[in-house]
Scaffold this motif. Structure first.
Motif, mmCIF file in Angstrom:
data_model
loop_
_atom_site.group_PDB
_atom_site.id
_atom_site.type_symbol
_atom_site.label_atom_id
_atom_site.label_comp_id
_atom_site.label_asym_id
_atom_site.label_seq_id
_atom_site.Cartn_x
_atom_site.Cartn_y
_atom_site.Cartn_z
ATOM 1 N N THR A 131 25.003 -8.784 21.173
ATOM 2 C CA THR A 131 24.738 -7.492 20.568
ATOM 3 C C THR A 131 24.582 -7.693 19.062
ATOM 4 N N TYR A 179 21.980 -7.889 17.040
ATOM 5 C CA TYR A 179 20.993 -8.859 16.560
ATOM 6 C C TYR A 179 20.190 -8.313 15.383
ATOM 7 N N MET A 235 15.595 -4.711 15.723
ATOM 8 C CA MET A 235 14.957 -4.524 17.027
ATOM 9 C C MET A 235 13.835 -3.486 16.903
ATOM 10 N N GLU A 252 23.715 -0.013 14.501
ATOM 11 C CA GLU A 252 23.322 -1.408 14.444
ATOM 12 C C GLU A 252 24.304 -2.209 13.590
ATOM 13 N N PRO A 302 16.067 -11.245 20.980
ATOM 14 C CA PRO A 302 15.341 -10.030 20.559
ATOM 15 C C PRO A 302 13.831 -10.144 20.687
ATOM 16 N N GLU A 358 22.562 -3.362 21.902
ATOM 17 C CA GLU A 358 22.248 -3.320 20.478
ATOM 18 C C GLU A 358 22.817 -2.075 19.803
#
Length: 541
Positions: A222, A224, A227, A294, A332, A502
């Motif tokens: 998670t 990353y 996105m 995020e 991703p 995410e």
């Protein structure tokens, strides 16, 4: 009705080939029209074969389109696309670091297909070739995917938004160009999909090694950042806050929309009402900007990585650091590739509707959207005679297929039955619990079920749990409002699973029957770790 041999959306399989619809409904939604499926069939088969050739899994002799449906990656039955489980198992057997069993489990939720024998696969014989070519392929795809997406955004904006084709010749050129653009990004996307699945499998194994369980593996996959869906939701949030105009939003994201992988669908640039509905929900729910979620998930991943490295022995830390770095870089990329091919699909959609108008004007079709009942090959060859009789036959097939219930998986040819629709407000007696794959969530979440078959037709309120068959990017703006997600189809590397992790939204995927067995308005308890969803008809005390 057309026979199976000349029906472009209904294949005939050998009695021993195993097929599964899992994951395909996420990308290619609904009952396919002849144009929709023949376009997908052409671009997908070429993309995937080129990807496996570049990875070294396929020799040069296997790069051409197969003549037998049983050797293909996918086929359509009663208009529903399905993947060839045995073909994917054989590919997994030739991939170092994974296996055929692991690949079909992650992709389809399937076990090794009956009759699949290791001695019939390339197996370890291709390992030396793959060992050399796979890292080069991963580097190539990761380096080129984002620049290609940027290029395709400009191409789509110019060809669809600014200057769409005005005649048959220009529309045919755009249709062919869209297929080329799909294959261009699709080869890279297919590479990243399989490589990303292998890395995810290795990260789960790291969690097992460190903690004796894979429960915390989701926290390693998670946060990353950057996105594609976060950008989409961020722009929608800015429209809701009057910081971005709706026209500017559609110029960036108008290729999305309900069932956007279905060529015949009407998407946001053609009908922005679903966007306006989500804008209203963002305003009424006072959702936070997705960048806030995020950032929280990035911090969560970094803390979990530190715990993992501390729990592993010194000899395993170097490998773990490399795998975690690869996960951050490559997982991703699946969503980057998906955004690319969705631009290509909308280019084809635009071309098809222009062709439909032209063929109506010449008297060769009766209605604009009848163009979707011709095939890709028929259209690019040029239509010069009336097509009403052929279209009527294919439309009759399509109407019949929409009434059928096709199994999730089968061997040979599927048996379809007339579907019995479920009223969304009618409780399903006796179902108190369903189980799927736990994707994310370390605490149980309880809320009201909102069962949705169309993202444009659901009103979520804070605390609601979204229950749906599958998701694509047109669903993801709802993820900011939903308390949790329960999804019928998919796996750990499906679109819904990746975006849920995410954003830190508790999620259970691959329940198979959630939209059937969960009454709209029921109260659910969702465990994103165990994958258990508990159903209550009334609110718990």
């Amino acid at each position: 009705m057309s026979s199976a041999s000349d029906n472009p959306v209904h294949a005939t399989s050998s009695p021993t080939t195993r097929w599964s619809r899992a994951n395909f409904a996420e990308a290619i939604q609904g009952v396919q029209t002849p144009l929709g499926w023949t376009y997908w069939d052409y671009v997908m088969e070429i993309s995937v074969r080129r990807a496996f050739g570049r990875m070294g899994v396929f020799p040069r002799s296997q790069l051409k389109m197969p003549t037998s449906v049983d050797e293909k990656f996918a086929a359509a039955f009663f208009g529903r696309p399905a993947g060839n489980v045995r073909t994917m198992w054989l590919i997994g057997e030739a991939m170092p670091g994974t296996s055929g069993d692991a690949v079909v489990e992650q992709m389809f939720g399937e076990r090794r297909p009956e009759g699949a024998r290791k001695k019939d696969s390339a197996g370890k014989r291709r390992y030396p070739i793959v060992a050399v070519k796979l890292p080069l392929c991963a580097r190539w795809a990761a380096k080129t995917l984002r620049p290609i997406l940027a290029d395709q955004r400009q191409w789509w904006h110019q060809s669809v938004i600014v200057s769409p084709p005005k005649d048959q010749a220009a529309a045919i050129a755009l249709l062919k160009r869209s297929a080329e653009e799909f294959i261009r990004v699709g080869e890279r996307h297919a590479s990243m999909t399989l490589i990303g699945q292998g890395i995810a499998e290795q990260i789960e194994a790291l969690a097992q090694s460190a903690w004796g369980s894979r429960d915390r593996a989701a926290d390693l996959m998670t946060g990353y950042g950057s996105m594609e869906e976060t950008e989409l939701m961020g722009d929608l949030w800015e429209v809701a806050q009057n910081q971005l105009s709706l026209d500017d939003f559609l110029a960036r994201h108008g290729y999305h929309g309900p069932d956007e992988g279905n060529l015949a669908s009407t998407i946001w640039r053609e009908d922005p009402k679903p966007v306006q509905r989500m804008i209203d929900q963002y305003r009424s729910a006072s959702v936070a900007h997705p960048k806030a979620k995020e950032a929280a998930q990035i911090a969560r991943r970094e803390a979990t990585e530190a715990d993992l490295l501390a729990a592993l022995g010194r000899g395993k830390r170097s490998k773990a650091k490399l795998l975690l770095k690869l996960g951050r870089s490559l997982i991703p990329m699946r969503e980057v590739g998906k955004a690319g091919f969705l631009h290509a699909i909308d280019g084809a959609r635009c071309a098809a509707r222009v062709l439909g108008d032209d063929l109506v004007a010449t008297g060769f079709l009766d209605a604009r959207d009848d163009v979707f009942f011709l095939t890709y090959a028929e259209l690019i060859a040029g239509v010069s005679t009336p097509q009403q009789e052929l279209v009527a036959e294919r439309k009759a097939n399509h109407a019949q297929y929409q009434t059928l219930d096709v199994p999730q998986a089968w061997t040979g040819n599927p048996t379809a039955e007339v579907a019995t629709p479920k009223a969304s407000d009618a409780p399903v007696a006796g179902v108190e619990q369903i189980t799927g794959i736990g994707v994310f969530g370390d605490e149980e979440v309880t809320g009201r079920a909102r069962v949705a078959l169309d993202p444009a037709a659901v009103d979520l309120e804070p605390g609601d749990i979204l229950v749906c068959r599958t998701t694509d990017p047109s669903w993801t703006p709802l993820f900011l409002v939903a308390e949790a997600l329960v999804i019928d189809t998919g796996g750990q590397m499906s679109h819904g699973a990746i975006v849920a992790r995410e954003l830190g939204v508790p999620c259970v995927i691959n329940t198979l029957t959630g939209t059937r067995d969960i009454p709209d308005g029921a109260h659910l308890t969702v465990n994103g770790t165990t994958g258990v969803v508990t159903i209550r008809q009334t609110e718990p005390a």
